[in-house]
Design a protein around this motif. Sequence first.
Motif, PDB file in Angstrom:
ATOM      1  N   LYS A  48      10.402  -7.666   7.906  1.00 31.37           N
ATOM      2  CA  LYS A  48      11.587  -7.289   7.129  1.00 31.37           C
ATOM      3  C   LYS A  48      11.736  -5.774   7.151  1.00 31.37           C
ATOM      4  O   LYS A  48      12.808  -5.247   7.416  1.00 31.37           O
ATOM      5  CB  LYS A  48      11.462  -7.782   5.690  1.00 31.37           C
ATOM      6  N   ASP A  49      10.656  -5.074   6.843  1.00 28.74           N
ATOM      7  CA  ASP A  49      10.660  -3.613   6.777  1.00 28.74           C
ATOM      8  C   ASP A  49       9.481  -3.054   7.549  1.00 28.74           C
ATOM      9  O   ASP A  49       8.408  -3.652   7.583  1.00 28.74           O
ATOM     10  CB  ASP A  49      10.536  -3.132   5.325  1.00 28.74           C
ATOM     11  N   ILE A  50       9.684  -1.876   8.120  1.00 26.71           N
ATOM     12  CA  ILE A  50       8.627  -1.143   8.809  1.00 26.71           C
ATOM     13  C   ILE A  50       8.313   0.091   7.978  1.00 26.71           C
ATOM     14  O   ILE A  50       9.214   0.858   7.644  1.00 26.71           O
ATOM     15  CB  ILE A  50       9.065  -0.763  10.233  1.00 26.71           C
ATOM     16  N   LYS A  51       7.041   0.284   7.646  1.00 28.77           N
ATOM     17  CA  LYS A  51       6.611   1.377   6.770  1.00 28.77           C
ATOM     18  C   LYS A  51       5.918   2.511   7.524  1.00 28.77           C
ATOM     19  O   LYS A  51       5.390   3.424   6.897  1.00 28.77           O
ATOM     20  CB  LYS A  51       5.651   0.845   5.694  1.00 28.77           C
ATOM     21  N   VAL A  52       5.890   2.469   8.862  1.00 29.93           N
ATOM     22  CA  VAL A  52       5.229   3.491   9.666  1.00 29.93           C
ATOM     23  C   VAL A  52       6.175   3.960  10.762  1.00 29.93           C
ATOM     24  O   VAL A  52       7.192   3.319  11.034  1.00 29.93           O
ATOM     25  CB  VAL A  52       3.913   2.964  10.290  1.00 29.93           C
ATOM     26  N   ASN A  53       5.812   5.053  11.416  1.00 33.91           N
ATOM     27  CA  ASN A  53       6.601   5.610  12.514  1.00 33.91           C
ATOM     28  C   ASN A  53       5.726   5.755  13.749  1.00 33.91           C
ATOM     29  O   ASN A  53       4.496   5.852  13.646  1.00 33.91           O
ATOM     30  CB  ASN A  53       7.138   6.986  12.127  1.00 33.91           C
ATOM     31  N   VAL A  54       6.369   5.824  14.912  1.00 37.02           N
ATOM     32  CA  VAL A  54       5.640   6.061  16.155  1.00 37.02           C
ATOM     33  C   VAL A  54       4.853   7.366  16.006  1.00 37.02           C
ATOM     34  O   VAL A  54       5.363   8.364  15.518  1.00 37.02           O
ATOM     35  CB  VAL A  54       6.612   6.126  17.348  1.00 37.02           C
ATOM     36  N   GLY A  55       3.589   7.316  16.427  1.00 38.74           N
ATOM     37  CA  GLY A  55       2.715   8.484  16.343  1.00 38.74           C
ATOM     38  C   GLY A  55       1.850   8.529  15.103  1.00 38.74           C
ATOM     39  O   GLY A  55       0.884   9.290  15.054  1.00 38.74           O
ATOM     40  N   ASP A  56       2.183   7.704  14.096  1.00 38.95           N
ATOM     41  CA  ASP A  56       1.363   7.676  12.876  1.00 38.95           C
ATOM     42  C   ASP A  56      -0.027   7.139  13.187  1.00 38.95           C
ATOM     43  O   ASP A  56      -0.172   6.149  13.911  1.00 38.95           O
ATOM     44  CB  ASP A  56       1.986   6.785  11.799  1.00 38.95           C
ATOM     45  N   VAL A  57      -1.039   7.787  12.627  1.00 37.53           N
ATOM     46  CA  VAL A  57      -2.410   7.288  12.695  1.00 37.53           C
ATOM     47  C   VAL A  57      -2.601   6.383  11.488  1.00 37.53           C
ATOM     48  O   VAL A  57      -2.307   6.787  10.357  1.00 37.53           O
ATOM     49  CB  VAL A  57      -3.421   8.451  12.687  1.00 37.53           C
ATOM     50  N   VAL A  58      -3.034   5.146  11.726  1.00 36.68           N
ATOM     51  CA  VAL A  58      -3.199   4.178  10.644  1.00 36.68           C
ATOM     52  C   VAL A  58      -4.664   3.781  10.519  1.00 36.68           C
ATOM     53  O   VAL A  58      -5.423   3.842  11.485  1.00 36.68           O
ATOM     54  CB  VAL A  58      -2.315   2.928  10.839  1.00 36.68           C
ATOM     55  N   SER A  59      -5.021   3.361   9.316  1.00 36.14           N
ATOM     56  CA  SER A  59      -6.372   2.899   9.027  1.00 36.14           C
ATOM     57  C   SER A  59      -6.360   1.407   8.774  1.00 36.14           C
ATOM     58  O   SER A  59      -5.364   0.857   8.289  1.00 36.14           O
ATOM     59  CB  SER A  59      -6.924   3.607   7.793  1.00 36.14           C
ATOM     60  N   ARG A  60      -7.468   0.779   9.058  1.00 39.62           N
ATOM     61  CA  ARG A  60      -7.615  -0.653   8.768  1.00 39.62           C
ATOM     62  C   ARG A  60      -7.254  -0.912   7.318  1.00 39.62           C
ATOM     63  O   ARG A  60      -7.724  -0.228   6.413  1.00 39.62           O
ATOM     64  CB  ARG A  60      -9.050  -1.079   9.033  1.00 39.62           C
ATOM     65  N   GLY A  61      -6.364  -1.886   7.088  1.00 39.12           N
ATOM     66  CA  GLY A  61      -5.949  -2.253   5.749  1.00 39.12           C
ATOM     67  C   GLY A  61      -4.765  -1.479   5.218  1.00 39.12           C
ATOM     68  O   GLY A  61      -4.255  -1.790   4.137  1.00 39.12           O
ATOM     69  N   GLN A  62      -4.278  -0.498   5.955  1.00 43.49           N
ATOM     70  CA  GLN A  62      -3.123   0.291   5.511  1.00 43.49           C
ATOM     71  C   GLN A  62      -1.859  -0.552   5.599  1.00 43.49           C
ATOM     72  O   GLN A  62      -1.656  -1.296   6.556  1.00 43.49           O
ATOM     73  CB  GLN A  62      -2.984   1.532   6.387  1.00 43.49           C
ATOM     74  N   VAL A  63      -0.973  -0.416   4.614  1.00 48.45           N
ATOM     75  CA  VAL A  63       0.311  -1.114   4.644  1.00 48.45           C
ATOM     76  C   VAL A  63       1.159  -0.533   5.770  1.00 48.45           C
ATOM     77  O   VAL A  63       1.356   0.685   5.841  1.00 48.45           O
ATOM     78  CB  VAL A  63       1.046  -0.989   3.300  1.00 48.45           C
ATOM     79  N   ILE A  64       1.650  -1.407   6.662  1.00 48.65           N
ATOM     80  CA  ILE A  64       2.477  -0.958   7.783  1.00 48.65           C
ATOM     81  C   ILE A  64       3.875  -1.573   7.764  1.00 48.65           C
ATOM     82  O   ILE A  64       4.765  -1.093   8.454  1.00 48.65           O
ATOM     83  CB  ILE A  64       1.797  -1.246   9.133  1.00 48.65           C
ATOM     84  N   GLY A  65       4.076  -2.627   6.984  1.00 54.45           N
ATOM     85  CA  GLY A  65       5.377  -3.280   6.918  1.00 54.45           C
ATOM     86  C   GLY A  65       5.341  -4.455   5.958  1.00 54.45           C
ATOM     87  O   GLY A  65       4.317  -4.711   5.319  1.00 54.45           O
ATOM     88  N   THR A  66       6.484  -5.156   5.882  1.00 49.46           N
ATOM     89  CA  THR A  66       6.557  -6.355   5.053  1.00 49.46           C
ATOM     90  C   THR A  66       7.001  -7.538   5.907  1.00 49.46           C
ATOM     91  O   THR A  66       7.840  -7.388   6.805  1.00 49.46           O
ATOM     92  CB  THR A  66       7.523  -6.185   3.868  1.00 49.46           C
ATOM     93  N   MET A  67       6.428  -8.678   5.618  1.00 51.37           N
ATOM     94  CA  MET A  67       6.734  -9.891   6.362  1.00 51.37           C
ATOM     95  C   MET A  67       8.205 -10.252   6.170  1.00 51.37           C
ATOM     96  O   MET A  67       8.764 -10.045   5.095  1.00 51.37           O
ATOM     97  CB  MET A  67       5.836 -11.027   5.868  1.00 51.37           C
ATOM     98  N   GLY A  68       8.822 -10.767   7.214  1.00 54.11           N
ATOM     99  CA  GLY A  68      10.240 -11.089   7.120  1.00 54.11           C
ATOM    100  C   GLY A  68      10.645 -12.266   7.977  1.00 54.11           C
ATOM    101  O   GLY A  68       9.830 -13.129   8.300  1.00 54.11           O
ATOM    102  N   ASN A  69      11.915 -12.252   8.345  1.00 55.07           N
ATOM    103  CA  ASN A  69      12.477 -13.350   9.134  1.00 55.07           C
ATOM    104  C   ASN A  69      13.499 -12.820  10.135  1.00 55.07           C
ATOM    105  O   ASN A  69      14.516 -13.447  10.380  1.00 55.07           O
ATOM    106  CB  ASN A  69      13.077 -14.418   8.224  1.00 55.07           C
TER     107      ASN A  69
END
Length: 110
Positions: A48-69
């Motif tokens: 549904k939503d994307i909470k990160v951008n290209v180039g972002d460094v993410v950690s295990r367990g970090q919120v990256i988006g919301t499930m959608g349809n």
Amino acid sequence: MYAANNGVVITANGGCVAGNLSCNGRGGNYIIIKHTTNDYYTIYMHLKDIKVNVGDVVSRGQVIGTMGNTGNVSPAPQNSYSTAGTHLHFALYVGEPYKGGYAINPLGLY
């Protein structure tokens, strides 16, 4: 939605709304993360939503988006607020998805 492991966001394709079954190659809003070990990549589709951008460094367990349809889901949503077809398409690849990489069973890692 949480990152499966540490890595860098290499793709964050948004702009899809529920009901557009062909958006972004039918994957809807999706994210691809390149992980720091073993040439692994993960992909998260139909968000549904994307909470990160290209180039972002993410950690295990970090919120990256919301499930959608978004994208090709069944049953097809009637409007952008519908919960019909809400789910996550998650895949683990060795090598970059759609660029020569191949999917593997993530359960085989544990």
